[in-house]
Design an enzyme around this catalytic site. Structure first.
Site, PDB file in Angstrom:
ATOM      1  N   GLU A 107     -74.244   2.179  10.186  1.00 54.91           N
ATOM      2  CA  GLU A 107     -75.685   2.325   9.984  1.00 54.91           C
ATOM      3  C   GLU A 107     -75.924   3.221   8.776  1.00 54.91           C
ATOM      4  OE1 GLU A 107     -76.639   3.961  13.764  1.00 54.91           O
ATOM      5  OE2 GLU A 107     -75.918   5.975  13.271  1.00 54.91           O
ATOM      6  N   ASP A 154     -80.716  12.635  10.098  1.00 58.15           N
ATOM      7  CA  ASP A 154     -81.037  11.472   9.262  1.00 58.15           C
ATOM      8  C   ASP A 154     -81.877  11.839   8.041  1.00 58.15           C
ATOM      9  OD1 ASP A 154     -79.858  10.178  11.459  1.00 58.15           O
ATOM     10  OD2 ASP A 154     -81.798   9.763  12.377  1.00 58.15           O
TER      11      ASP A 154
END
Length: 310
Positions: free
Chosen positions: A200, A35
């Site tokens: 997401e 991420d």
């Protein structure tokens, strides 16, 4: 036939027929992590990956050799987490932003159960910290089909309005808000459509009059995790879907949860993302993901060329 978008009086997106993948330069596998958000400041590149109980930056002067710094913030430093009776928490998917004369660090606090995920923000001295939590969650209404994860703050270069994008996974719903000038307070929620195949990890960047909303699709620990994008002439849409940008191949699986940046040294654009390396099959996978960085290219009409990892 779709009508083209126009920006600055020029035909910029005729749109957006995805062409066959083209190799756009060798991807560099950097370090174990996931991420990643990236910033450039003080002559260094700064990457902010997911943590667990703390979030630490990695920095480099050349995008090749990376050094891990001290934690910017830890769970024990966040009072509204310390006072929560939930049995376990983790820090996920941070986003560092330089804006309004300061540095602001946004992060997810999860998991979704038994308490809903929330988004926090800390004020930092600089890209290496130290950072101090604002004292309260910025987004505190997870649940009911929305998971408050994966924050990204984008300051519109046209209006200087800061937008917060967040959401995904449980419900796979995107939401957006404007922030007040202090960067730690919600101003208002703004209507935004969830784009096709959204899971997401939303990320917004701006180039040549066009707003690019990119995001992860698929399942985070499967080979079907990938990056898609859509475009608009405003930071809140309406979106025109551009297709998949980054997908698994025979060697690298599940690339996703990324950020883009323009290198001030040469003006080139790059994507930073994570992937599973040297894993068989289609998942689910366990173990460490790795952060990678790679140059990207745009077509003459503004479309991003699909990215070939190897």
């Amino acid at each position: 036939m779709r009508r083209p978008l126009r920006a600055a009086g020029l035909l910029t997106l005729a749109l957006l027929t995805v062409l066959p993948s083209a190799a756009l330069g060798q991807a560099r596998s950097l370090f174990a992590g996931a991420d990643p958000d990236i910033e450039v400041a003080d002559g260094r590149y700064w990457i902010y990956p997911t943590g667990g109980e703390g979030l630490s930056p990695w920095s480099s002067t050349d995008m090749a050799q990376w050094t891990r710094g001290d934690p910017l913030i830890r769970l024990k430093d966040i009072p509204w987490v310390r006072n929560d009776r939930a049995p376990i928490h983790f820090l996920w998917a941070p986003d560092m932003v330089q804006a309004k004369g300061g540095w602001f660090f946004y992060y997810s606090v999860g998991p979704q159960n038994p308490t809903p995920s929330r988004i926090g923000v800390a004020v930092c001295k600089g890209p290496a910290g130290p950072c101090t939590d604002s004292g309260r969650p910025l987004v505190n209404d997870g649940g009911k089909g929305f998971e408050a994860i994966d924050p990204q703050v984008f300051v519109d270069p046209k209006t200087q309005t800061p937008y917060l994008y967040a959401g995904g996974s449980a419900g796979a719903k995107l939401r957006a808000w404007t922030l007040k000038p202090d960067m730690v307070t919600i101003d208002r929620e703004v209507p935004v459509e969830t784009p096709p195949n959204f899971t997401e990890g939303a990320f917004m960047h701006y180039r040549s009059g066009v707003y690019y909303l990119s995001y992860s699709a698929g399942q985070w620990n499967h080979a079907n995790y990938q990056v898609h994008y859509a475009v608009a002439l405003s930071p809140t849409g309406p979106w025109r879907y551009g297709g998949a940008l980054l997908q698994a191949d025979k060697k690298f699986k599940g690339p996703g949860h990324h950020s883009f940046f323009q290198d001030p040294k040469d003006g080139a654009w790059y994507i930073v993302y994570h992937r599973w390396e040297n894993v068989p099959g289609n998942g689910p996978y366990d173990g460490q993901r790795r952060v990678a960085i790679q140059k990207i290219s745009y077509r003459a009409d503004g479309a991003i060329l699909p990215i070939k990892m190897n």
